[in-house]
Design an enzyme around this catalytic site. Structure first.
Site, PDB file in Angstrom:
ATOM      1  N   GLU A 244       0.888  -1.166   0.000  1.00 18.74           N
ATOM      2  CA  GLU A 244       0.000   0.000   0.000  1.00 18.74           C
ATOM      3  C   GLU A 244       0.919   1.207   0.000  1.00 18.74           C
ATOM      4  O   GLU A 244       1.534   1.534   1.012  1.00 18.74           O
ATOM      5  CB  GLU A 244      -0.912  -0.038   1.229  1.00 18.74           C
ATOM      6  CG  GLU A 244      -2.106   0.879   1.103  1.00 18.74           C
ATOM      7  CD  GLU A 244      -1.861   2.228   1.735  1.00 18.74           C
ATOM      8  OE1 GLU A 244      -1.584   3.170   0.958  1.00 18.74           O
ATOM      9  OE2 GLU A 244      -1.941   2.359   2.958  1.00 18.74           O
ATOM     10  N   GLU A 453      -6.116  -4.548   1.250  1.00 16.64           N
ATOM     11  CA  GLU A 453      -6.299  -4.757   2.681  1.00 16.64           C
ATOM     12  C   GLU A 453      -7.759  -4.490   3.004  1.00 16.64           C
ATOM     13  O   GLU A 453      -8.389  -3.641   2.383  1.00 16.64           O
ATOM     14  CB  GLU A 453      -5.384  -3.835   3.494  1.00 16.64           C
ATOM     15  CG  GLU A 453      -3.917  -4.131   3.276  1.00 16.64           C
ATOM     16  CD  GLU A 453      -2.994  -3.269   4.120  1.00 16.64           C
ATOM     17  OE1 GLU A 453      -1.873  -3.736   4.403  1.00 16.64           O
ATOM     18  OE2 GLU A 453      -3.388  -2.154   4.488  1.00 16.64           O
TER      19      GLU A 453
END
Length: 474
Positions: A244, A453
């Site tokens: 990320e 996520e």
């Protein structure tokens, strides 16, 4: 303290790391700092624990997560205060973060029971085909300083729900929040070695995580450049990775939008956490016909924001994390001014004790030649660009490299749907400046990341598929 194999301990060499308060410049506490040796020990313990943990039922793993939820709720105020002290966000925002951290544990406590395989229609009558989903193995997790508790649970909760064991390295700026979260895991009595915490130098710990063949999964949240480096280093052992990474979010305001809602959307996405979030608005595109009105309304609201030490009541914007972050914000504003940007409010440092404070700033007349239009500012600066029509804004809003989050305000339902299709981002909020929830996938495209996520997608990141073909013939 380090947490390895269910025990709190010092580093082997006795090194420590000083944790500073960015609002005051004062030392909060010194904590144990380990390196390669301690990281290797933690990986070995996680590998040993994996042999048993992977065999636990989903209900058993979920029960440990549910117990961790209880412990975090009991310590919520303490964790929130720790977050504010070591990274600066206002206490109310820190409490919101802790609630978010708990929500990920709570979600995956239930989702641990829902790891399904599947049966595939066979192409031969004597065969039975199945797909099993099994935990990938020892997971190395590296988390950032801007959300020092929720980023931990967003990684650890799905990992251990899937049956993986974890070695986590928090940011050196915010190890105290990580220690508080791991105290909850310890009190929830997770089996030894299932979760491990190593604190210390990024390069030394990161090298062990990426080079050690016993680590089968690496998950990282941070800058794109560091993410690329970790991917290269993980390539030699072909680890499964999820990243990320950086963002450069546009927020688009069409002429038909509810301006009050759009202004509030900017306040939420740009100035919360002093603009130090990966999904923070970086470019505000406003239709030419309403740009002046919008700029005035936004500046009026921004001027009401109170800057200060987040531990005090009534604070809206806390400090930047360090002096380098402050200097970067200053350089972006100075560059914009040199290139004919007009500061509607803010634009200066705020001298409060020895903290790293900058005024919430709105800049009008922003254009594509400014640094702020392509580089991630990571600070409380809102530049306003203008556009003429939908075709133009689609082209300008899509970033060459980044593709994490985008926001759009319009009351035209058809336009909203068109923007969803055309915007090249992993997360899109239509008239919604707060789209993130634990049950939905979070992640970007392009150089903003790999993998997701949150939600079911986040669980799948920690599972491998095993195909089984059974010949039932004689």
């Amino acid at each position: 303290m380090l947490y390895i194999n269910g025990e709190w301990r010092k580093s082997n060499c006795g090194d420590t790391l000083e944790v500073m308060n960015p609002a005051t410049g004062q030392l909060i506490k010194s904590v144990a700092s380990g390196g390669r040796e301690e990281t290797r020990e933690a990986i070995e313990c996680a590998k040993e624990a994996f042999k048993t943990w992977k065999k636990a039922t989903g209900e058993q793993r979920g029960s440990y997560l549910a117990e961790a939820v209880k412990k975090m709720k009991e310590k919520a105020d303490d964790i929130a205060e720790t977050i504010t002290l070591e990274m600066g966000k206002p206490l109310l925002d820190a409490k919101r973060e802790v609630a978010g951290a708990i929500s990920y544990l709570d979600w995956y406590a239930e989702e641990a029971k829902r790891i399904y395989g599947e049966t595939i229609a066979a192409s031969h009558p004597d065969k039975h085909l199945m797909v099993l989903r099994e935990p990938v193995g020892v997971t190395a997790a590296i988390t950032p300083w801007n959300f020092p508790s929720s980023m931990i649970t967003r990684k650890i909760a799905p990992a251990i729900a899937a049956g993986c064991t974890v070695v986590l390295k928090p940011a050196p700026s915010t190890p105290l929040s990580a220690i508080k979260v791991f105290e909850c895991f310890h009190e929830a009595e997770l089996p030894k070695g299932v979760v491990n915490l190593v604190i210390g130098p990024a390069e030394e710990i990161g090298d062990e995580m990426t080079e050690n063949p016993d680590v089968r999964k690496l998950t990282f949240t941070g800058s794109t450049n560091v993410g690329k480096l970790l991917m290269r280093k993980s390539a030699n052992t072909v680890k499964k990775v999820s990243m990320e990474l950086g963002g450069h979010a546009p927020l688009i305001v069409f002429a038909d939008a509810d301006l009050e809602a759009a202004v509030q959307g900017v306040l939420l996405t740009k100035f919360r956490n002093a603009g130090q979030t990966c999904i923070s608005t970086n470019r505000i595109y406003v239709a030419e016909s309403i740009a002046n009105e919008f700029g005035k309304k936004l500046a009026q609201e921004v001027e009401k924001l109170t800057v200060g030490n987040g531990i005090e009541e009534g604070i809206d914007v806390g400090p930047l994390i360090n002096s380098l972050a402050l200097e970067k914000v200053e350089s972006h504003v100075e560059d914009a001014i040199r290139k004919n940007g007009k500061v509607l409010c803010g634009g200066r440092r705020v001298e409060i004790t020895k903290g790293h404070f900058y005024e919430p700033t709105v800049i009008n007349n922003a254009h594509d030649d400014m640094k702020i239009s392509t580089e991630e500012t990571f600070g409380p600066v809102a530049p306003i660009f203008t556009f003429k029509d939908e075709a133009e804004i689609i082209q300008r809003a899509n970033h060459e490299s980044y593709g994490l989050a985008a926001y759009c305000f319009t009351n035209d339902l058809g336009r909203g749907h068109r923007m969803v299709k055309e915007l090249e981002y992993g997360i899109i909020g239509i008239n919604d400046a707060s789209p993130i929830v634990p049950q939905a996938p979070f992640g970007g495209i392009k150089e903003s990341g790999i993998g997701k996520e949150g939600g079911k997608s986040g669980l799948l990141e920690y599972l491998e598929e095993k195909f089984v073909s059974i010949n039932m013939g004689n």
